[in-house]
Design a protein around this motif. Structure first.
Motif, short mmCIF file in Angstrom:
data_model
loop_
_atom_site.label_atom_id
_atom_site.label_comp_id
_atom_site.label_asym_id
_atom_site.label_seq_id
_atom_site.Cartn_x
_atom_site.Cartn_y
_atom_site.Cartn_z
N VAL A 52 0.84 -1.20 0.00
CA VAL A 52 0.00 0.00 0.00
C VAL A 52 0.88 1.26 0.00
CG1 VAL A 52 -0.18 0.05 2.51
CG2 VAL A 52 -1.97 1.10 1.13
N TYR A 53 2.06 1.15 0.59
CA TYR A 53 3.02 2.26 0.58
C TYR A 53 4.04 1.93 -0.51
CZ TYR A 53 6.31 5.73 2.48
OH TYR A 53 7.16 6.80 2.65
N PRO A 54 3.90 2.52 -1.71
CA PRO A 54 4.63 2.02 -2.88
C PRO A 54 6.06 2.51 -2.98
CG PRO A 54 3.19 3.81 -3.52
CD PRO A 54 2.98 3.61 -2.05
N GLY A 73 11.49 3.23 6.02
CA GLY A 73 12.59 3.05 6.96
C GLY A 73 13.95 3.23 6.33
N ARG A 74 14.07 2.97 5.04
CA ARG A 74 15.30 3.23 4.29
C ARG A 74 14.92 4.01 3.04
NH1 ARG A 74 16.60 -2.25 5.95
NH2 ARG A 74 18.37 -2.19 7.38
N LEU A 133 7.74 11.37 4.03
CA LEU A 133 6.55 10.52 4.12
C LEU A 133 6.69 9.49 5.26
CD1 LEU A 133 5.82 9.86 0.33
CD2 LEU A 133 4.52 11.30 1.90
N ASP A 134 7.91 8.98 5.44
CA ASP A 134 8.12 8.06 6.56
C ASP A 134 7.81 8.74 7.89
OD1 ASP A 134 8.95 6.29 4.67
OD2 ASP A 134 11.02 6.12 5.36
N LEU A 191 4.91 7.83 10.81
CA LEU A 191 5.24 7.67 12.22
C LEU A 191 4.44 8.63 13.09
CD1 LEU A 191 9.13 7.25 11.96
CD2 LEU A 191 7.43 5.46 12.36
N GLY A 192 4.26 9.86 12.62
CA GLY A 192 3.48 10.83 13.37
C GLY A 192 2.02 10.44 13.46
#
Length: 849
Positions: free
Chosen positions: A284-286, A290-291, A300-301, A305-306
């Protein structure tokens, strides 16, 4: 019938008869005599099966590859023998086994070949016939014993039994006499002919249904305290075809739309419906999480997290992962994010879809550029390294160990089993089935296969997809809540979370296919042994006359009722304890499963002591039986009992062979003699009595001895005598059956490599314990391993003995004329399973280590 069976609903009943017409064509005369014709027939059947059950897959692949759907279907049908190789293996092995061993072994071998092929050559979709039983809530519960493969095996055997009924019906009709009572005789003959195979055909489904009824783990979960349940929100966004959206809107706008949609639906799940955790679908997150590959990706990462911190609940979602810079590997992954903690971990998909997510390993190398030129859509993802369990950290402080599976991972039984062994209490499945949008049957099959992972492991499951079918599945495989295909919706469901009951599938793994392969190997070894024995007649098993006179004098046990039932109770307790120990060890629960000393103590107290007491009673009751001048003479030392044959009216075989097979003597007065004889063949004893009958004894036509004048009436009940005759028949190799060879020398040989491996693992070398602690400690350690292997061999032998005796009884009731032949084969199979199966299992464990 297969077309309807694959579509579920009430058509699941067709699985028990759908293959009967095809099996009938395999047994037709031109086909039954030709391997080439059989293989040709199987190739046609593989095409027919693929077209009936998997046409949707070819059409979907044609659409995915952006070619004509009909072309995709045509390619699939052309490759049908490769797509369904078990059909060819089944037909070939069944053909060869029927020619050599007859229809019963042919049916068993064919089923074994089917499941063994599916185990050894995992299919693209992980499909098997047993998945078609999913609509039956009762029958599917047996998957926790043998998996979907076990259900497939029972379906195949049920079809064979229906075919046998059909053939018996036709044969009986053709043999009916042409007299005035021909019609009634024909009906009676048909009824008798079809009764036994039809009973087997009906007995299989009834057995499955009974297991589903009595299995406590298959019952619906009762409502429990909130602290034992998890309420999770599944977000099905119905946003698909990312590539088309990128071309139309641009990559940034598409990512923004995807995230905003999931944020809004997740807010509804948490704030309004009080979800304790969130699950988003595969990829879903294309991009990588994390890297990040860019500053925009990093932003966007941080945004995700927020959102998780603000929601206060953990989030699991599909994304990409990659190796550190320079390694170059990229993965289809699932990220675990916890509020206040951030990224907890990342699972990498293990089972990639070939030719779409990655090329098969055998195409990597010089051919790869050429193949990628033909298949531009083929991805470059790398597979993960197997099942992993992650903690799902909830706001109330609980940590629930969960097993993530991504798309095709859930067709792999081994991954779910490995996760259960690692301590998972819940399965989280993420998938993107959008390429089935035009043909929802594929998504329905995928859901059913995923549900089988819950049945096999008894782990409940939350399953989310991008556009259907998302579902909440309990430990019995029941879908508690689900979605439709092609809709944007939110599913919030609750499932109980607790330590699952350990199933046989979790304990043994996906064992049915391996057992099938071992059965076929055993048949091959026996065929080679028989060929060798034919060239060395002196080594073959001794013949056993059907009802000839026994060689006298003979050693028997002379038992009073009290001694007989005392010895029988002791032996029954010992055998029952053996089976209980075997079940406890297999279940892997309690001290007996892992503590060798506890196993030794239990074995000595519960098995060896009562068995020794029973043998002592039988030894103390030994006498020599002989016939002298019209007398039945029993002697032990100076003691002697004489019984006139005139006084013996009949022999009664024991209906309950306890403590072993034996006979009671019915006297001419109508009373039963106060002693009974154990350890003798009733038919052989009666033949000997008839041969010694005095001239004045009553005469008449004898149904069993063929007209011999005898004072003794036919043995009754006949089935019990037949069973006793089979049990007392010679078992073949005395050396291999000898207790010292079987339970002392054989475990010694097994313990040597196992103990050596233990020494390397625990002490760093083959003699590590000796070098560190001395000879006494080393010898004691080996003795414990030897004892453990001895107990293990005894447990395996007990299970095999129970199977052999039950099978013998079934043959006695079904085909008594063939009981000695079948018994001899069963004994050979039992020896092969013991002396070949255990070393093969040990070799597989060594390979795994």
């Amino acid at each position: 019938m297969l077309f309807l069976y694959a579509r579920g609903g009430v058509a699941w009943v067709l699985g028990f008869v759908a293959l009967v017409p095809w099996l009938h064509t395999l047994d037709a005369k031109p086909m039954a005599t030709s391997v080439a014709r059989t293989l040709g027939n199987a190739c046609v059947m593989s095409v027919a099966l693929t077209a009936a059950m998997f046409a949707w897959f070819g059409l979907s692949m044609g659409r995915y590859a952006q070619v004509n759907e009909a072309l995709g279907l045509g390619v699939l049908l052309l490759l049908a023998p490769v797509f369904q190789p078990q059909v060819l293996a089944f037909a070939l092995v069944r053909h060869l086994a029927r020619r050599r061993h007859g229809p019963v072994i042919g049916a068993l071998a064919g089923g074994a070949a089917w499941v063994a092929t599916e185990w050894a050559m995992p299919k693209l979709l992980g499909d098997t016939l047993g998945h078609g039983l999913y609509p039956s809530a009762l029958l599917r519960q047996a998957a926790d014993v043998g998996g979907a493969a076990g259900l497939t095996l029972l379906l195949l055997w049920a079809n064979e039994a229906v075919l046998a009924s059909w053939v018996s019906w036709s044969t009986a009709a053709s043999r009916a006499p042409s007299a005035i009572s021909a019609a009634s005789a024909r009906r009676a003959g048909r009824a008798r002919a079809v009764a036994r195979p039809l009973a087997l055909a009906v007995g299989g489904p009834l057995l499955l249904a009974a297991y589903g009824l009595v299995n406590p783990t298959a019952s619906p979960e009762p409502p429990g305290p909130a602290g034992q349940r998890l309420r999770m929100g599944l977000v099905q966004s119905n946003i698909v075809d990312y590539e088309r959206l990128r071309r139309e809107k641009g990559a940034g706008a598409v990512v923004r739309e995807i995230l905003d949609t999931h944020y809004a639906m997740s807010y509804d799940a948490v704030e309004r419906q009080k979800a304790q955790a969130l699950l988003w679908s595969e990829t879903v997150y294309p991009t990588t999480f994390g890297r990040p590959k860019s500053e925009a990706g990093a932003e966007l990462d941080r945004e995700i997290l927020g959102i998780v911190d603000a929601a206060g609940v953990p989030l699991v979602f599909g994304t990409y992962d990659r190796d550190p810079e320079g390694a170059g590997g990229e993965y289809n992954a699932a990220a675990f994010v916890a509020p206040g903690t951030g990224i907890v971990g990342s699972y990498r998909k293990t089972r990639l879809f070939p030719f779409t997510e990655a090329l098969p390993a055998w195409l990597e190398g010089p051919l790869e550029p050429l193949v990628r030129g033909w298949l531009p859509w083929a991805g470059t993802w790398r597979p993960g390294n197997g099942a992993r369990v992650f903690p799902l950290r909830l706001a109330d402080g609980r940590e629930i160990p969960v097993l993530p599976l991504i798309c095709l991972d859930d067709v792999d039984t081994g991954l779910a089993i490995d996760g259960a062994r690692l301590g998972a209490m819940l399965i989280l499945t993420m998938s993107n089935d959008s390429w089935f949008t035009g043909h929802p049957q594929g998504a329905q099959l995928h859901l059913a296969v995923a549900a089988f992972r819950s049945i096999e492991t008894r782990l409940p499951q939350f399953r989310v997809t991008s556009n259907g079918y998302s579902a909440v599945i309990d430990a019995s495989g029941e879908v508690l809540a689900d979605t439709r295909m092609g809709e944007r919706t939110l599913v919030v469901g609750e499932l109980p979370v607790r330590e699952p009951a350990r199933t046989l599938m979790v304990a043994w793994g996906d064992w049915v296919g391996r057992a099938g392969a071992l059965f076929l190997l055993t048949l091959a070894v026996l065929a080679g042994w028989r060929a060798w024995s034919a060239q060395h007649p002196g080594m073959s098993a001794p013949a056993h006359a059907a009802e000839g006179a026994t060689a006298l004098p003979e050693q028997v046990a002379l038992l009073t009722p009290a001694v007989r039932w005392t010895a029988g109770a002791l032996r029954a307790f010992a055998y029952g304890s053996l089976l209980w120990l075997a079940a406890t060890v297999v279940a892997g629960e309690g001290a007996l499963a892992t503590n060798t000393l506890a196993q030794v103590r239990a074995f000595l107290a519960l098995v060896l002591a009562p068995e020794a007491a029973a043998r002592g009673l039988l030894w103390a009751s030994r006498v020599t039986l002989s016939l002298q001048a019209g007398l039945l003479v029993l002697t032990r030392g100076a003691r002697r009992i004489e019984l006139s044959l005139r006084e013996v009216a009949s022999l009664r075989a024991w209906r309950v062979p306890s403590p072993g097979p034996g006979v009671s003597l019915q006297m001419a007065s109508g009373a039963t003699w106060g002693y009974a004889l154990a350890g003798i063949d009733a038919f052989a004893l009666r033949a000997a009595l008839a041969a010694q009958a005095p001239p004045s004894a009553p005469s008449g036509q004898d149904a069993d001895i063929g007209g011999t004048a005898a004072a003794v009436q036919p043995v009754s009940p006949r089935w019990a005598a037949c069973f006793a005759q089979a049990v007392t028949a010679p078992r073949g190799s005395r050396f291999l059956h000898h207790p010292l060879a079987k339970f002392v020398a054989f475990p010694f040989l097994l313990a040597i490599p196992a103990f050596r491996l233990h020494q390397h693992i625990a002490f760093g070398g083959g003699l590590g314990e000796y070098q560190l602690f001395g000879l006494a400690a080393f010898a004691k350690g080996f003795a414990l391993w030897w004892a453990a292997w001895g107990i293990g061999v005894v447990l395996v032998a007990a299970v095999l003995r129970a199977a052999i005796e039950c099978s013998t009884l079934a043959v006695v009731l079904w085909r008594p004329a063939r009981v000695l032949e079948v018994r001899h084969r069963l004994e050979q199979l039992g020896l092969a399973a013991l002396y070949l199966g255990i070393p093969a299992w040990l070799a597989m464990r060594f390979a795994g280590a």
